[in-house]
Scaffold this motif. Structure first.
Motif, mmCIF file in Angstrom:
data_model
loop_
_atom_site.group_PDB
_atom_site.id
_atom_site.type_symbol
_atom_site.label_atom_id
_atom_site.label_comp_id
_atom_site.label_asym_id
_atom_site.label_seq_id
_atom_site.Cartn_x
_atom_site.Cartn_y
_atom_site.Cartn_z
ATOM 1 N N TYR A 226 0.842 -1.189 0.000
ATOM 2 C CA TYR A 226 0.000 0.000 0.000
ATOM 3 C C TYR A 226 0.875 1.236 0.000
ATOM 4 O O TYR A 226 1.786 1.372 0.817
ATOM 5 C CB TYR A 226 -0.904 -0.022 1.236
ATOM 6 C CG TYR A 226 -1.780 1.191 1.369
ATOM 7 C CD1 TYR A 226 -2.848 1.377 0.506
ATOM 8 C CD2 TYR A 226 -1.544 2.144 2.348
ATOM 9 C CE1 TYR A 226 -3.666 2.485 0.627
ATOM 10 C CE2 TYR A 226 -2.355 3.250 2.478
ATOM 11 C CZ TYR A 226 -3.419 3.415 1.610
ATOM 12 O OH TYR A 226 -4.225 4.510 1.731
ATOM 13 N N SER A 227 0.619 2.132 -0.927
ATOM 14 C CA SER A 227 1.443 3.341 -1.029
ATOM 15 C C SER A 227 0.666 4.605 -0.627
ATOM 16 O O SER A 227 1.194 5.713 -0.744
ATOM 17 C CB SER A 227 1.955 3.501 -2.456
ATOM 18 O OG SER A 227 0.863 3.641 -3.349
ATOM 19 N N GLY A 228 -0.533 4.443 -0.130
ATOM 20 C CA GLY A 228 -1.376 5.594 0.177
ATOM 21 C C GLY A 228 -0.888 6.486 1.312
ATOM 22 O O GLY A 228 -1.261 7.656 1.375
ATOM 23 N N PHE A 229 -0.071 5.961 2.194
ATOM 24 C CA PHE A 229 0.408 6.789 3.300
ATOM 25 C C PHE A 229 1.278 7.940 2.812
ATOM 26 O O PHE A 229 1.388 8.969 3.478
ATOM 27 C CB PHE A 229 1.193 5.947 4.307
ATOM 28 C CG PHE A 229 0.331 4.974 5.053
ATOM 29 C CD1 PHE A 229 -0.796 5.381 5.739
ATOM 30 C CD2 PHE A 229 0.671 3.630 5.077
ATOM 31 C CE1 PHE A 229 -1.589 4.473 6.428
ATOM 32 C CE2 PHE A 229 -0.105 2.720 5.760
ATOM 33 C CZ PHE A 229 -1.240 3.140 6.440
ATOM 34 N N SER A 230 1.855 7.814 1.640
ATOM 35 C CA SER A 230 2.687 8.897 1.123
ATOM 36 C C SER A 230 1.891 10.189 0.940
ATOM 37 O O SER A 230 2.451 11.278 0.984
ATOM 38 C CB SER A 230 3.346 8.484 -0.195
ATOM 39 O OG SER A 230 2.348 8.269 -1.186
ATOM 40 N N ARG A 231 0.576 10.069 0.786
ATOM 41 C CA ARG A 231 -0.289 11.246 0.647
ATOM 42 C C ARG A 231 -0.278 12.121 1.902
ATOM 43 O O ARG A 231 -0.593 13.303 1.854
ATOM 44 C CB ARG A 231 -1.722 10.823 0.337
ATOM 45 C CG ARG A 231 -1.872 10.155 -0.992
ATOM 46 C CD ARG A 231 -3.350 9.801 -1.230
ATOM 47 N NE ARG A 231 -3.431 8.796 -2.274
ATOM 48 C CZ ARG A 231 -3.680 7.511 -2.078
ATOM 49 N NH1 ARG A 231 -3.895 7.051 -0.869
ATOM 50 N NH2 ARG A 231 -3.718 6.673 -3.087
ATOM 51 N N LEU A 232 0.062 11.535 3.017
ATOM 52 C CA LEU A 232 0.085 12.274 4.280
ATOM 53 C C LEU A 232 1.263 13.222 4.373
ATOM 54 O O LEU A 232 1.265 14.124 5.205
ATOM 55 C CB LEU A 232 0.153 11.294 5.452
ATOM 56 C CG LEU A 232 -1.039 10.362 5.614
ATOM 57 C CD1 LEU A 232 -0.754 9.337 6.702
ATOM 58 C CD2 LEU A 232 -2.306 11.154 5.940
ATOM 59 N N VAL B 114 2.866 14.993 1.675
ATOM 60 C CA VAL B 114 3.107 15.896 0.539
ATOM 61 C C VAL B 114 2.386 17.199 0.737
ATOM 62 O O VAL B 114 1.496 17.348 1.488
ATOM 63 C CB VAL B 114 2.689 15.272 -0.816
ATOM 64 C CG1 VAL B 114 3.660 14.209 -1.179
ATOM 65 C CG2 VAL B 114 1.281 14.809 -0.794
#
Length: 95
Positions: free
Chosen positions: A87-93, A95
């Motif tokens: 899951y790569s969605g945590f990177s949205r936190l 930016v």
């Protein structure tokens, strides 16, 4: 690479069809788990079919391993295979 494998039973298979093969199936699953190929295995709560999480090098290797299961060889089940990525969605936190 991780793969999710969902067991699908042959539509007209009966419990009697499965019974002679279940001990060999369990032994095969145990051996693959001991080798680290099967990382997790469950039964679905809504139907008595298996859900496996496997660690394999490729989709062809996963297909080959799953085709070696006794119930697959007897034509009683097959698997729907889903390749997984982290899951790569945590990177949205950040930016």
């Amino acid at each position: 690479m991780k793969f999710l494998a969902l067991e699908i039973e042959k539509a007209n298979a009966t419990a009697a069809d499965f019974e002679p093969h279940l001990k060999n199936e369990a032994r095969h699953v145990w051996e693959l788990q001991q080798q680290g190929v099967i990382r997790e295995i469950y039964f679905r709560a809504d139907q008595h079919t298996a859900v496996l999480i496997l660690e394999c090098e490729s989709l062809p290797q996963t297909l080959q391993l799953l085709s070696s299961f006794p119930l697959v060889q007897q034509g009683l089940i097959h698997f729907d295979i889903i390749p997984l990525v982290p899951y790569s969605g945590f990177s949205r936190l950040f930016v």
